[in-house]
Motif scaffolding. Structure first.
Motif, short mmCIF file in Angstrom:
data_model
loop_
_atom_site.label_atom_id
_atom_site.label_comp_id
_atom_site.label_asym_id
_atom_site.label_seq_id
_atom_site.Cartn_x
_atom_site.Cartn_y
_atom_site.Cartn_z
N THR A 31 -7.53 -28.74 -7.88
CA THR A 31 -6.08 -28.61 -7.97
C THR A 31 -5.58 -27.46 -7.10
N THR A 32 -6.19 -26.29 -7.24
CA THR A 32 -5.75 -25.11 -6.50
C THR A 32 -5.99 -25.26 -5.01
N ARG B 33 -13.11 -17.93 -7.35
CA ARG B 33 -12.19 -17.44 -8.38
C ARG B 33 -11.68 -18.54 -9.30
N THR B 34 -12.40 -19.66 -9.37
CA THR B 34 -12.04 -20.72 -10.31
C THR B 34 -13.24 -21.00 -11.21
N THR B 35 -12.94 -21.42 -12.43
CA THR B 35 -14.00 -21.58 -13.44
C THR B 35 -14.40 -23.03 -13.68
N SER B 36 -13.68 -24.00 -13.05
CA SER B 36 -14.02 -25.40 -13.26
C SER B 36 -13.75 -26.19 -11.99
N SER C 270 -10.08 -27.29 -11.79
CA SER C 270 -9.22 -26.18 -11.38
C SER C 270 -9.33 -25.92 -9.89
N PHE C 271 -10.56 -25.97 -9.37
CA PHE C 271 -10.78 -25.77 -7.94
C PHE C 271 -10.06 -26.84 -7.12
N THR D 118 -11.34 -19.75 -2.85
CA THR D 118 -10.81 -20.42 -4.04
C THR D 118 -11.92 -20.70 -5.04
N GLY E 246 -6.32 -13.33 -9.27
CA GLY E 246 -7.05 -14.39 -8.59
C GLY E 246 -6.92 -14.27 -7.08
#
Length: 463
Positions: free
Chosen positions: A167-168, A158-161, A164-165, A155, A281
């Motif tokens: 949450t995902t 493939r996340t930019t912040s 975002s990490f 995860t 993603g």
């Protein structure tokens, strides 16, 4: 009734048999009760310096049995020994525990040894089962931790912040927890597809989701794989697909295949016009590579303009027999860790009691609620600490259901009597709603602290 009769009745009631070793006469006396337990004929026999019963001891235990007997007869005043006894009457092997006392003369030499025998075969089996369960639990925990670690790494790549990490990753972790909760309730024998689907879709977009199919149970491996797949599909539907608008719908149907396994179809309709995604993603990788391999099947995703359609095929290896224990899935009021779209939650000025025995979780809750503007009361890590804090002004509370093995019910009862709203944040998978039967929201661990804050804000708004 004489003392000997009373003693005999007590021994019989306790499932014990008695014996005696008369050193002076060098004889061994087996009672009827001991004979019934061990199969060794009752009566008096030559003691053979203690070797009279050696022929009934399992060969693998005989050497240790002899060494212990010699050591005890030389210096001990009491003894206990556990070994396998081969019954001479039917050849069965049982575990027995022998205990007793040794009467000694003035010179220290033994005069009489008196003891009792107990069949502990069932106790030994239960202990072996416990050890096996602990080993299995250790294996599963390590597998779960390894899966969580891999999920976090994939995860993060493939996340930019950070937001975002969190949450995902939090959503995916929650999906794993839901599947494991269902498996635990069924003693890890399997989880039903409808239960897995309800866990993923039941708390989002009420009235916009529907699922239907025959009763089918999946193996633990397949259940976790399908749960993650459904989570990815639901997340995408909420963000970009049919569940991103009020007019959209998701329909999930599954059927059993003739050769074993199952086929599940996910159909979206009524949402925005669909176009194939430009960026792939980890969710797409999970669906394309992880899901079919874990289910021993195949998956096809079609980005039709009218809505996404997904067909998942699973092989016979993914299906389990119906477990002896099947958990009931209810429509209990459960707050899922799905990010809200209402913006930051404000708890400005609210006095919120935190009761949580895990220090790290308590600190995370304290930070999250404080950032939302709450004035935190506590945290309380023990039941007594929580009860002592109830005298302070409190507007709402967040309660862990279990505090180091003790129920939080006394705290909940006081809050209920004072009409102070509270939410349960718990790792326990009660399928019948809130712990203790209280009318309160339940947030299952692992949770997102922002969801706890949102749940508390909702409670305060209802007052």
């Amino acid at each position: 009734m004489g003392d000997r009769t009373r003693l005999g009745l007590a021994l019989q009631a306790a499932g014990l048999g008695e014996f005696e070793w008369d050193f002076a006469r060098n004889v061994f006396i087996v009672s009827e009760r001991m004979a019934a337990i061990t199969g060794i004929p009752a009566g008096e026999r030559p003691a053979l310096d203690g070797a009279a019963l050696d022929e009934y001891v399992h060969p693998d235990d005989l050497e240790a049995f002899r060494e212990r007997r010699v050591a005890d007869s030389m210096s001990a005043d009491s003894f206990t020994n556990t070994f396998r006894n081969i019954r001479p009457d039917d050849g069965r092997t049982i575990w027995v525990r022998v205990s007793g006392v040794i009467e000694r003369g003035a010179n220290g030499h033994p005069i009489t040894l008196m003891g009792i025998v107990q069949d502990v075969t069932q106790l030994r089996r239960e202990e072996e089962e416990r050890q096996n369960l602990m080993a299995e639990l250790d294996h599963r925990v390590k597998n779960v931790l390894a899966a969580v670690q891999a999920l976090a790494q994939q995860t993060a790549k493939r996340t930019t912040s950070l937001d975002s990490f969190l949450t995902t990753f939090g959503g995916r972790l929650k999906s794993m927890a839901s599947a494991n909760e269902l498996l635990t309730a069924a003693r890890w024998r399997g989880a039903a597809i409808d239960h897995l689907t309800a866990a993923e879709l039941g708390a989002i977009a009420p009235g916009q989701t529907r699922w239907e199919g025959p009763e089918l149970f999946l193996t633990p491996r397949a259940a976790n794989a399908l749960s993650l797949a459904l989570h990815e599909l639901a997340t995408n539907a909420v963000k970009f697909g049919a569940l991103s608008v009020e007019t959209g719908h998701v329909d999930v149907r599954w059927t059993a295949r003739r050769n074993g396994g199952f086929e599940l179809t996910w159909t979206e309709s009524g949402g925005p016009t669909v176009t194939p995604p430009i960026r792939r993603g980890f969710g797409a990788t999970l669906l394309d590579q992880v899901t079919p391999r874990e289910l021993n099947g195949d998956i096809r995703v079609e980005y039709r303009p009218a809505g996404v359609t997904v067909r998942i095929e699973a092989g016979p290896q993914a299906v389990a027999e119906r477990p002896d224990v099947v958990p009931e899935v209810t429509t209990a009021r459960v707050t899922e860790t799905v990010p809200t779209s209402r913006g930051p939650t404000s708890l400005k000025g609210a006095r919120v009691l935190i009761v949580e025995d895990a220090v790290l979780l308590a600190l995370e809750l304290e930070t999250g609620l404080s950032e939302a503007g709450a004035q935190v009361v506590g945290p309380a890590y023990e039941l007594e600490e929580a009860m002592a804090l109830l005298g302070q002004p409190i507007d709402a509370a967040v309660l862990d259901a279990n505090l180091n093995g003790r129920s939080v019910t006394p705290v909940a009862e006081v809050l209920h009597q004072r009409k102070i709203p509270f939410v349960f944040a718990t790792g326990y998978g009660e399928t019948g709603g809130a712990p203790g039967g209280f009318e309160a929201p339940v947030i299952r661990k692992p949770y997102d602290v922002t969801q706890v804050a949102a749940a508390v804000a909702e409670l305060l708004a209802e007052r």
